[in-house]
Design a protein around this motif. Sequence first.
Motif, PDB file in Angstrom:
ATOM      1  N   VAL A   5       0.832  -1.204   0.000  1.00 35.40           N
ATOM      2  CA  VAL A   5       0.000   0.000   0.000  1.00 35.40           C
ATOM      3  C   VAL A   5       0.868   1.256   0.000  1.00 35.40           C
ATOM      4  N   ILE A   6       1.958   1.231   0.760  1.00 32.53           N
ATOM      5  CA  ILE A   6       2.864   2.385   0.794  1.00 32.53           C
ATOM      6  C   ILE A   6       3.427   2.648  -0.597  1.00 32.53           C
ATOM      7  N   LYS A   7       3.840   1.595  -1.285  1.00 29.11           N
ATOM      8  CA  LYS A   7       4.386   1.745  -2.640  1.00 29.11           C
ATOM      9  C   LYS A   7       3.336   2.302  -3.592  1.00 29.11           C
ATOM     10  N   ALA A  12       1.016   7.109  -6.397  1.00 29.34           N
ATOM     11  CA  ALA A  12      -0.139   7.967  -6.654  1.00 29.34           C
ATOM     12  C   ALA A  12       0.079   9.400  -6.176  1.00 29.34           C
ATOM     13  N   GLY A  13       1.211   9.658  -5.547  1.00 26.64           N
ATOM     14  CA  GLY A  13       1.517  11.006  -5.096  1.00 26.64           C
ATOM     15  C   GLY A  13       0.884  11.387  -3.772  1.00 26.64           C
ATOM     16  N   LEU A  14       0.440  10.400  -2.997  1.00 22.60           N
ATOM     17  CA  LEU A  14      -0.154  10.701  -1.696  1.00 22.60           C
ATOM     18  C   LEU A  14       0.948  10.957  -0.668  1.00 22.60           C
ATOM     19  N   ASN A  15       0.630  11.774   0.321  1.00 21.96           N
ATOM     20  CA  ASN A  15       1.566  12.047   1.409  1.00 21.96           C
ATOM     21  C   ASN A  15       1.460  10.928   2.436  1.00 21.96           C
ATOM     22  N   HIS A  57      -2.003  16.023  11.202  1.00 22.87           N
ATOM     23  CA  HIS A  57      -2.435  15.755   9.821  1.00 22.87           C
ATOM     24  C   HIS A  57      -3.956  15.571   9.807  1.00 22.87           C
ATOM     25  N   PRO A  58      -4.726  16.666   9.808  1.00 24.86           N
ATOM     26  CA  PRO A  58      -6.187  16.569   9.902  1.00 24.86           C
ATOM     27  C   PRO A  58      -6.856  15.866   8.723  1.00 24.86           C
ATOM     28  N   ASN A  59      -6.150  15.701   7.612  1.00 28.81           N
ATOM     29  CA  ASN A  59      -6.697  14.974   6.460  1.00 28.81           C
ATOM     30  C   ASN A  59      -6.280  13.506   6.459  1.00 28.81           C
ATOM     31  N   LEU A  60      -5.812  13.025   7.575  1.00 33.64           N
ATOM     32  CA  LEU A  60      -5.317  11.650   7.694  1.00 33.64           C
ATOM     33  C   LEU A  60      -6.409  10.617   7.414  1.00 33.64           C
ATOM     34  N   VAL A  61      -6.030   9.572   6.679  1.00 35.79           N
ATOM     35  CA  VAL A  61      -6.870   8.383   6.509  1.00 35.79           C
ATOM     36  C   VAL A  61      -6.007   7.184   6.886  1.00 35.79           C
ATOM     37  N   VAL A  62      -6.463   6.390   7.826  1.00 37.56           N
ATOM     38  CA  VAL A  62      -5.723   5.211   8.270  1.00 37.56           C
ATOM     39  C   VAL A  62      -6.074   4.020   7.380  1.00 37.56           C
ATOM     40  N   VAL A  63      -5.081   3.209   7.063  1.00 41.38           N
ATOM     41  CA  VAL A  63      -5.304   1.962   6.321  1.00 41.38           C
ATOM     42  C   VAL A  63      -4.996   0.802   7.257  1.00 41.38           C
ATOM     43  N   ASP A  64      -5.916  -0.147   7.345  1.00 39.85           N
ATOM     44  CA  ASP A  64      -5.762  -1.277   8.259  1.00 39.85           C
ATOM     45  C   ASP A  64      -5.667  -2.599   7.495  1.00 39.85           C
ATOM     46  N   TYR A  65      -4.496  -3.208   7.573  1.00 39.71           N
ATOM     47  CA  TYR A  65      -4.298  -4.597   7.130  1.00 39.71           C
ATOM     48  C   TYR A  65      -3.591  -5.305   8.277  1.00 39.71           C
ATOM     49  N   THR A  66      -4.364  -5.975   9.099  1.00 37.12           N
ATOM     50  CA  THR A  66      -3.788  -6.625  10.275  1.00 37.12           C
ATOM     51  C   THR A  66      -4.207  -8.096  10.299  1.00 37.12           C
ATOM     52  N   VAL A 236      -8.829   5.149  -0.401  1.00 31.51           N
ATOM     53  CA  VAL A 236      -8.363   6.266   0.427  1.00 31.51           C
ATOM     54  C   VAL A 236      -8.742   7.599  -0.213  1.00 31.51           C
ATOM     55  N   ILE A 237      -8.487   7.725  -1.506  1.00 32.52           N
ATOM     56  CA  ILE A 237      -8.819   8.969  -2.217  1.00 32.52           C
ATOM     57  C   ILE A 237     -10.330   9.203  -2.206  1.00 32.52           C
ATOM     58  N   PHE A 238     -11.086   8.141  -2.445  1.00 34.19           N
ATOM     59  CA  PHE A 238     -12.554   8.200  -2.416  1.00 34.19           C
ATOM     60  C   PHE A 238     -13.047   8.668  -1.042  1.00 34.19           C
ATOM     61  N   LEU A 239     -12.508   8.061   0.018  1.00 38.63           N
ATOM     62  CA  LEU A 239     -12.968   8.385   1.370  1.00 38.63           C
ATOM     63  C   LEU A 239     -12.607   9.814   1.753  1.00 38.63           C
TER      64      LEU A 239
END
Length: 264
Positions: A5-7, A12-15, A57-66, A236-239
């Motif tokens: 996901v990081i790659k 995609a140019g996300l921070n 980072h108020p625009n933060l979106v967390v990604v969960d793969y656990t 992430v972009i959608f959300l």
Amino acid sequence: MGKAVIKAADSAGLNIVPLSFGSAVENGKTVQVCGKDILIHGPDDRENVLASVFDEHPNLVVVDYTVPSAVNDNAELYCKVGVPFVMGTTGGDRDRLYKTVEDSKVYAVISPQMGKQVVAFLAAMEIMAEQFPGAFSGYSLQVMESHQTSKVDTSGTAKAVISCFQKLGVSFDVDQIQMIRDPQRQLEMVGVPEEHLSGHAFHMYHLTSPDQTVSFEFQHNVCGRSIYAEGTVDAVIFLAKKVQSKADKLIYNMIDVLREGNMR
């Protein structure tokens, strides 16, 4: 999945916020991905850490793969802090998961399958089940799914497809799924390439008519994790757009993401 996901997010140019959560023994360790040092925090202080990062980072979106056992506790953490999240992890108590999000009014994309093309296949199955109920009445079903040994639960995608077949008139219980997790069997019986034993998803659904004269087979094989990572970035972009627009709906799935279009 985290590295994949990081790659994808980097492409995609996300921070990317260089932070992840892990076990107590991983606390303080760093993992380098795409030239970035990702700092891992243990479980003890994760609420304070996440709240601090969300403030920064108020625009933060967390990604969960656990793992399935972490699904509900993690979701409760995100909802307590108020941070929107994409949940790609399968398993856990799904009813409790949805209730947690609904009660907290946090935005989330929750999907057991993040691969866009596989989701499109699932959507087609749901349409068929809705429009032609009972079309496969009397047919027998065999289901085999093969995943890397680290995937401990039954595939959520397989469960969703089986649900469609049940609506189409097929009698089949989830515990009849043939789960393949042994690498040797995956090589010899399933045909998984050796280089993808550590990350793959091979699914086969075989239908046979009562008199054995007609058969249908549905199959989707995925090697690697890029298909899920790319779908996750789209989610992430959608959300982020839903949060920004203050959308009335809070909980989404990957079919919502597909319907929105404008994917990479």
